[in-house]
Scaffold this active site. Structure first.
Site, short mmCIF file in Angstrom:
data_model
loop_
_atom_site.label_atom_id
_atom_site.label_comp_id
_atom_site.label_asym_id
_atom_site.label_seq_id
_atom_site.Cartn_x
_atom_site.Cartn_y
_atom_site.Cartn_z
N HIS A 191 31.86 31.50 47.66
CA HIS A 191 32.00 32.94 47.42
C HIS A 191 30.73 33.68 47.84
O HIS A 191 30.78 34.70 48.53
CB HIS A 191 32.30 33.15 45.94
CG HIS A 191 32.39 34.58 45.49
ND1 HIS A 191 33.59 35.19 45.17
CD2 HIS A 191 31.42 35.52 45.27
CE1 HIS A 191 33.35 36.44 44.79
NE2 HIS A 191 32.04 36.66 44.83
N HIS A 193 29.68 36.58 50.86
CA HIS A 193 28.92 37.82 50.66
C HIS A 193 27.74 37.89 51.63
O HIS A 193 27.50 38.94 52.24
CB HIS A 193 28.41 37.90 49.23
CG HIS A 193 29.42 38.39 48.24
ND1 HIS A 193 30.24 39.47 48.47
CD2 HIS A 193 29.75 37.94 46.99
CE1 HIS A 193 31.02 39.67 47.43
NE2 HIS A 193 30.74 38.75 46.51
N HIS A 234 34.82 43.36 46.44
CA HIS A 234 35.70 42.24 46.14
C HIS A 234 37.15 42.70 46.24
O HIS A 234 37.45 43.89 46.16
CB HIS A 234 35.47 41.70 44.72
CG HIS A 234 34.12 41.11 44.51
ND1 HIS A 234 33.03 41.89 44.13
CD2 HIS A 234 33.66 39.83 44.62
CE1 HIS A 234 31.97 41.11 44.02
NE2 HIS A 234 32.32 39.86 44.30
#
Length: 205
Positions: A83, A87, A150
């Site tokens: 994750h 980013h 997100h």
């Protein structure tokens, strides 16, 4: 020389990076992220001048949540790390606005933001089974590091790039891959490797 990189108000030191053939250089460190329950955070440090493609990123992990004594499973910790890699590679509101198509639409009585670039839009429609879907809905709650950077958790549940670590196994779906591909930085996703996201799958508009 050692330099620093600030991620969501957290400043971390990082070593100098020598030019090479790498597409992307990621550094990581363990760092006390405070009492807010934040497990990790990441961001882009340097970009190419020619097209703003992230080439150096850094990820910080809180040792209270990462390691053999963590309450999160090994798979969960790996997915948290992945994750953060997304980013650092540009999965954030600043790149959405400059590299992707972001549109607004009113749903459930509120104006919301959607990523509507070509591949993301097609994958969002496919996931929902809805040809009139305006795009992949973005999260509108949480702090500056969550809202807008997100996918909306209510819509996409345990997709890897929702803003809350899920107790269910997080899925690297075609939606996350499509965001990186649509960035225009010549990344080509292999959708055969994408996980099936059962949350909301073909539930319609």
């Amino acid at each position: 020389n050692t330099q620093s990189c600030t991620i969501d108000s957290t400043t971390l030191a990082l070593p100098g990076v020598s030019a090479g053939d790498e597409d992307f250089y990621l550094m990581y460190d363990m760092y006390n992220l405070g009492s807010s329950g934040t497990i990790a955070k990441a961001g882009t440090c340097w970009t190419l001048n020619s097209n703003s493609r992230p080439i150096v990123g850094i990820a910080a992990f809180d040792p209270d949540f990462i390691g053999p004594d963590s309450s999160y499973s090994e798979d969960g910790q790996i997915k948290v790390a992945l994750h953060e890699v997304f980013h650092a590679m540009g999965f954030s509101s600043s790149y959405f606005s400059s590299r992707l198509t972001v549109t607004t639409a009113t749903t459930r009585g509120k104006t919301r933001n959607f990523i509507a670039s070509a591949t993301v839009l097609a994958k969002a429609k496919e996931q929902a089974g809805c040809d009139s879907l305006p795009g992949a809905e973005l999260e509108d709650e949480g702090g500056s590091g969550t809202a807008g950077s997100h996918f909306e958790e209510r819509v996409y549940g345990n997709e890897l790039m929702t803003g809350i670590v899920n107790t269910r196994t997080m899925k690297v779906s075609s939606l996350s891959l499509a965001v990186i591909e649509d960035s225009g930085w010549s990344y080509v996703a292999d959708y055969n490797k994408a996980d099936t996201l059962f949350w909301g799958k073909e539930k319609g508009c």
